[in-house]
Design a protein around this motif. Structure first.
Motif, PDB file in Angstrom:
ATOM      1  N   LEU A 277       0.824  -1.206   0.000  1.00 62.63           N
ATOM      2  CA  LEU A 277       0.000   0.000   0.000  1.00 62.63           C
ATOM      3  C   LEU A 277       0.859   1.257   0.000  1.00 62.63           C
ATOM      4  O   LEU A 277       0.517   2.262  -0.635  1.00 62.63           O
ATOM      5  N   LEU A 278       1.978   1.222   0.733  1.00 58.95           N
ATOM      6  CA  LEU A 278       2.875   2.377   0.764  1.00 58.95           C
ATOM      7  C   LEU A 278       3.428   2.658  -0.631  1.00 58.95           C
ATOM      8  O   LEU A 278       3.457   3.818  -1.080  1.00 58.95           O
ATOM      9  N   LEU A 279       3.845   1.612  -1.331  1.00 58.32           N
ATOM     10  CA  LEU A 279       4.336   1.773  -2.702  1.00 58.32           C
ATOM     11  C   LEU A 279       3.249   2.361  -3.590  1.00 58.32           C
ATOM     12  O   LEU A 279       3.496   3.310  -4.353  1.00 58.32           O
ATOM     13  N   ALA A 280       2.041   1.832  -3.498  1.00 53.50           N
ATOM     14  CA  ALA A 280       0.938   2.327  -4.323  1.00 53.50           C
ATOM     15  C   ALA A 280       0.624   3.787  -4.021  1.00 53.50           C
ATOM     16  O   ALA A 280       0.434   4.605  -4.939  1.00 53.50           O
ATOM     17  N   ALA A 281       0.581   4.139  -2.736  1.00 51.75           N
ATOM     18  CA  ALA A 281       0.249   5.512  -2.357  1.00 51.75           C
ATOM     19  C   ALA A 281       1.296   6.497  -2.865  1.00 51.75           C
ATOM     20  O   ALA A 281       0.967   7.594  -3.329  1.00 51.75           O
ATOM     21  N   PHE A 312      -1.393  12.002   1.025  1.00 53.53           N
ATOM     22  CA  PHE A 312      -0.310  12.483   1.903  1.00 53.53           C
ATOM     23  C   PHE A 312      -0.535  12.048   3.343  1.00 53.53           C
ATOM     24  O   PHE A 312       0.421  11.774   4.077  1.00 53.53           O
ATOM     25  N   ILE A 313      -1.780  11.948   3.790  1.00 53.47           N
ATOM     26  CA  ILE A 313      -2.049  11.417   5.114  1.00 53.47           C
ATOM     27  C   ILE A 313      -1.864   9.896   5.115  1.00 53.47           C
ATOM     28  O   ILE A 313      -1.335   9.325   6.064  1.00 53.47           O
ATOM     29  N   GLY A 314      -2.287   9.249   4.042  1.00 53.32           N
ATOM     30  CA  GLY A 314      -2.162   7.803   3.960  1.00 53.32           C
ATOM     31  C   GLY A 314      -0.727   7.325   4.044  1.00 53.32           C
ATOM     32  O   GLY A 314      -0.436   6.289   4.669  1.00 53.32           O
ATOM     33  N   VAL A 315       0.195   8.053   3.424  1.00 56.20           N
ATOM     34  CA  VAL A 315       1.602   7.657   3.485  1.00 56.20           C
ATOM     35  C   VAL A 315       2.097   7.680   4.923  1.00 56.20           C
ATOM     36  O   VAL A 315       2.810   6.762   5.369  1.00 56.20           O
ATOM     37  N   VAL A 368      11.219  13.169  -6.563  1.00 59.69           N
ATOM     38  CA  VAL A 368      11.648  12.750  -5.224  1.00 59.69           C
ATOM     39  C   VAL A 368      10.688  11.711  -4.655  1.00 59.69           C
ATOM     40  O   VAL A 368      11.107  10.706  -4.059  1.00 59.69           O
ATOM     41  N   VAL A 369       9.390  11.931  -4.838  1.00 53.24           N
ATOM     42  CA  VAL A 369       8.402  10.972  -4.338  1.00 53.24           C
ATOM     43  C   VAL A 369       8.530   9.640  -5.074  1.00 53.24           C
ATOM     44  O   VAL A 369       8.352   8.565  -4.481  1.00 53.24           O
ATOM     45  N   LEU A 370       8.867   9.674  -6.364  1.00 53.58           N
ATOM     46  CA  LEU A 370       9.091   8.428  -7.109  1.00 53.58           C
ATOM     47  C   LEU A 370      10.302   7.674  -6.562  1.00 53.58           C
ATOM     48  O   LEU A 370      10.286   6.437  -6.483  1.00 53.58           O
ATOM     49  N   VAL A 371      11.349   8.400  -6.195  1.00 47.36           N
ATOM     50  CA  VAL A 371      12.506   7.744  -5.576  1.00 47.36           C
ATOM     51  C   VAL A 371      12.086   7.127  -4.235  1.00 47.36           C
ATOM     52  O   VAL A 371      12.520   6.022  -3.877  1.00 47.36           O
TER      53      VAL A 371
END
Length: 412
Positions: A277-281, A312-315, A368-371
């Motif tokens: 889920l973290l990867l997906a978010a 952003f909250i989910g992450v 950066v978020v993709l990294v």
């Protein structure tokens, strides 16, 4: 807190146009707020007694409202810097005290209820964004700050009698409270604090989790950098390519999408693994951040707002719960520190790019978020899903017979 910390984003374009604020100075003011938030969070962690202080809550409510009202009283950038710094400190203290109260008094209630309460941050974003959107055709940046102060005052009155967390009576309760406070210190918010867990009773047999935690720490720190760039400059970037109310409307959508996100991601965590889920978010968030810069136009801006607000909250929810699952020593405090430092660095990193507009800043933020997503993908490799984690409460409560297996599984 949602108003006091995030109203700066929709007001920023008005200050550029009416107050002569440069793009670089705007980034510095954002950094001041994030430094203040980190300082306030550290106070909440290092001095736990303050988290139980009703007087400090009320003082923070008044001071935060006052910083909003004082912004139009000057054109001095140094004074603005000090006001946004103070607003960050008081925002963090309000958040820590309020969440401590929330978790203390809702301990016997379903876990989704605190998740919905965390949506108050999103509601504050939406309300303040709507307020600025309505005012901008008829008023200037000064009126926007005064109106946001009035809104904050109304919400302060509504929360004036909030009961802080009761003083713990056992050593175990104290330890659980300190762990909870570390989560609450998160800049955007420890949105699944009810699932934060204590170390296993017999840690000598726990698997070594350093490599997974390293990947998680890197991912979450990078998320702090990328998320805050978008959270600060998204409205200005949209308005740069589409002048008018579109940017303000998008910010309202960010807040509305954030309201249910904590409860939603917590529920998804019962069915799918948190690393997945973290990867997906993170991937979804990166797409949302990049859309206004790469495509432009109203549809892209609105889709961007929904994707950003919903993730952003989910992450934060997923990263903190994953750190607790790994049972790494002081995982929550370390993740919080990395995320907070990332938020401070974000505006500073993109400041040189702002001379050419905000599109490049958004592209960098998405990259950066993709990294961070790549690091989350590394986290998935061999992740120890089988670890059993003991839920920390004060006092320890045995599961009631009515609790379902799905609920129990959500804490693994």
């Amino acid at each position: 807190m949602g108003v006091g910390r995030f109203v700066y984003t929709p007001i920023l374009p008005l200050m550029h146009a009416g107050a002569g604020l440069s793009a670089g100075a705007g980034a510095n003011l954002a950094t001041a707020n994030y430094i203040g938030y980190l300082l306030g969070a550290l106070v909440g962690i290092l001095v736990p007694a303050l988290v139980r202080s009703r007087a400090l809550l009320r003082i923070s409510l008044v001071v935060l409202t006052g910083t909003l009202a004082a912004m139009p009283a000057t054109h001095d950038t140094a004074v603005w810097f000090a006001l946004r710094l103070l607003a960050g400190v008081t925002s963090a203290l309000i958040f820590v005290i309020a969440v401590s109260s929330l978790l203390s008094h809702l301990r016997e209630y379903p876990a989704h209820l605190p998740g919905w309460a965390f949506g108050g941050v999103g509601a504050g974003i939406a309300l303040s964004g709507l307020l600025v959107l309505v005012l901008r055709p008829v008023a200037d940046w000064r009126a926007a700050w005064w109106a946001s102060a009035a809104l904050a005052a109304v919400l302060a009155v509504a929360s004036w009698n909030l009961r802080p967390e009761a003083r713990p009576t056992t050593t175990q309760a104290t330890q659980a409270t300190q762990a909870t406070q570390a989560i609450q210190a998160n800049a955007d918010h420890a949105h699944e604090a009810t699932t934060v867990t204590a170390a296993a009773a017999d840690s000598s047999h726990a698997p070594r989790t350093h490599r997974w935690f390293t990947a998680l720490f890197g991912s979450y720190t990078l998320e702090g950098v990328g998320y805050i760039i978008a959270g600060t400059f998204l409205v200005a970037a949209i308005e740069q390519s589409s002048p008018g109310p579109l940017g303000g409307g998008a910010w309202v959508l960010v807040g509305l999408a954030a309201v249910p996100s904590s409860a939603l991601w917590a529920r998804l965590g019962r069915r799918w693994s948190r690393p997945d889920l973290l990867l997906a978010a993170l991937v979804v968030q990166a797409v949302g951040i990049a859309l206004p810069a790469l495509i432009g136009g109203a549809p892209a801006a609105l889709v961007s707002a929904v994707l950003f607000g919903a993730t952003f909250i989910g992450v934060s929810t997923l990263a903190l719960a994953t750190g607790a699952h790994l049972e790494f020593p002081r995982s929550v405090a370390l993740l919080t520190a990395g995320y907070s430092v990332g938020q401070i660095l974000g505006p500073l990193v993109v400041a040189p790019l702002l001379h050419h507009g905000y599109q490049q800043a958004l592209v960098l933020a998405a990259s950066v978020v993709l990294v961070a997503a790549v690091a989350a993908a590394v986290l998935r490799i061999g992740f120890p899903h089988h670890m059993v984690v003991v839920r920390a409460t004060a006092p320890v409560r045995q599961p009631a017979p009515t609790e379902s297996a799905a609920d129990a599984g959500s804490h693994r």
